[in-house]
Design a protein around this motif. Structure first.
Motif, short mmCIF file in Angstrom:
data_model
loop_
_atom_site.label_atom_id
_atom_site.label_comp_id
_atom_site.label_asym_id
_atom_site.label_seq_id
_atom_site.Cartn_x
_atom_site.Cartn_y
_atom_site.Cartn_z
N UNK A 101 -15.15 12.51 -7.09
CA UNK A 101 -15.99 13.57 -6.85
C UNK A 101 -15.78 13.41 -5.26
N UNK A 102 -15.17 14.82 -4.92
CA UNK A 102 -14.92 14.44 -3.25
C UNK A 102 -16.34 14.89 -1.91
N UNK A 103 -16.73 13.48 -0.80
CA UNK A 103 -17.83 13.30 -0.57
C UNK A 103 -17.76 12.80 1.01
N UNK A 185 -10.55 17.77 -9.75
CA UNK A 185 -11.11 17.09 -8.04
C UNK A 185 -12.37 17.85 -7.96
N UNK A 186 -13.28 17.64 -7.42
CA UNK A 186 -14.51 19.06 -7.44
C UNK A 186 -14.84 17.84 -6.06
N UNK A 187 -15.51 19.50 -4.91
CA UNK A 187 -15.75 18.66 -3.90
C UNK A 187 -17.20 19.34 -3.16
N UNK A 195 -14.12 23.00 -7.17
CA UNK A 195 -13.29 23.06 -7.69
C UNK A 195 -11.45 22.65 -7.24
N UNK A 196 -11.55 21.31 -6.28
CA UNK A 196 -10.19 21.65 -5.97
C UNK A 196 -8.71 21.43 -7.48
#
Ligand code: TXA
Ligand code: MG
Length: 327
Positions: A101-103, A185-187, A195-196
């Motif tokens: 998870x991208x934060x 990978x989800x931003x 979803x990246x």
């Protein structure tokens, strides 16, 4: 340069002990460890010098950010500035597991990890050996896949050894990776999750938890939201064919992988039980093909439902990277 030379001289220790691997990483060294997706190449995420050693060992371009691995969900707090509800819901549903998870990052996370981005990718893996290791380390561990840059991600400790022996302090041994492809990978730093990179957690599954979740558009990629997509990926030495007709007669040194029965006349083949097994086998199969000098790899197409989307993504990249067939 200096640190590369130093790493070239180390003897890579193979250990089954999470405690031994944890001690080495806490000393600021680089250690590979198993996860359910692929093996990771870890170093202390909050120590810039350690993080740089990962890039040296892999030969990785410095503008591709690393995922930060944690052994407990509480560790997220010190790494981020903001924790949107959508991210919390995804964590509830899929952690521990193959979801990054991208934060928005906190100032504890350096540019070395994020390649200068204002966000950080975080993952709590489910593999028992990974969890045991991360819990003994007790602090976040930055880790890309444990391959030399441009090689397939390793799904066994032997594959890590093949690529990185003599360049890293230790390999923590575990079984073959269960998923075999890298995490989704989800931003979650924007209004809706994006979803990246496709992975074991599918877009459909993410949408069941956060309805508006979408996949990355061309614009997302162009705006630099997903640096990983810009980079050259694994390019097999053999030509990779995805789908299409298999030839009536295979050229010499051909290989085949897919679900069901392998065609006759190939030098090497892997028949997988189902799409999951195919995903698990793919990177290992690519390495086997290189080992025996295969020149063409024929890969069956699968439907893009579930993990099929991630599998087709990796197959297309491998095919794009391979030498194009003439005529
Ligand atoms: O399953 C996995 O994700 C494995 C295991 C070891 O956890 N790790 C892995 O790492 O595949 P790596 O470095 O090979 O791929 C990380 C991907 C890259 O495409 C990178 O660009 C993307 O995640 N990424 C990392 N941080 C990001 C960020 N802040 N924003 C956007 N993309 C990010
Ligand atoms: Mg990688």
């Amino acid at each position: 340069m200096h640190s590369v030379k130093k790493q070239m001289r180390v003897r890579t220790r193979i250990t089954a002990s999470p405690a031994v691997a944890a001690r080495l990483i806490r000393e600021g060294r680089v250690v590979a460890f198993p996860t359910e997706t692929v093996y990771g190449l870890g170093a202390l995420a909050l120590d810039e010098r350690s993080v740089r050693m990962i890039f040296d060992a892999k030969g990785r371009p410095a503008d591709n950010p690393l995922i930060v691995h944690i052994g407990a969900r509480e560790q997220v707090k010190e790494l981020v500035r903001k924790l949107p509800k959508s991210a919390e819901r995804l964590m509830d549903a899929f952690w521990p597991g193959p979801l990054t998870i991208v934060l928005p990052r906190s100032n504890r996370v350096s540019d070395a990890v994020t390649a200068g981005l204002d966000t950080v990718g975080i993952r709590l893996p489910s593999h028992p050996v990974a969890l045991a290791f991360l819990r003994v380390v007790g602090v976040p561990v930055a880790a890309p896949s444990a391959n030399r840059s441009g090689r397939p991600s390793p799904t066994s400790w032997q594959a890590v050894q093949q690529d990185l022996d003599g360049r890293i302090a230790a390999i923590l041994k575990g079984p073959r990776s269960r998923v075999g492809l890298e995490s989704t990978v989800v931003d979650c730093s924007g209004r809706v999750p994006v979803v990246l990179r496709a992975g074991a957690v599918s877009l459909e599954e993410l949408r069941e938890v956060v309805r508006g979740t979408r996949s990355a558009s061309r614009a997302d990629v162009e705006q630099g939201r997903s640096p990983g997509l810009r980079h050259r990926h694994y390019a097999p030495r053999a030509r990779v064919f995805v789908g299409g007709e298999t030839p009536a007669r295979f050229p010499a040194r051909s290989a085949w992988i897919g679900v069901g029965k392998a065609p006759r006349g190939v030098a090497l083949s892997e028949s997988c039980r189902d799409v999951r097994a195919y995903a698990r086998a793919l990177f290992h199969f690519f390495r086997r093909c290189e080992g025996v000098g295969i020149r063409q790899i024929y890969c069956q197409t699968v439907s893009t439902r579930g993990i099929g989307a991630a599998l087709m993504d990796r197959l297309r990249r491998a095919a794009a990277g391979s030498v194009k067939p003439v005529g």
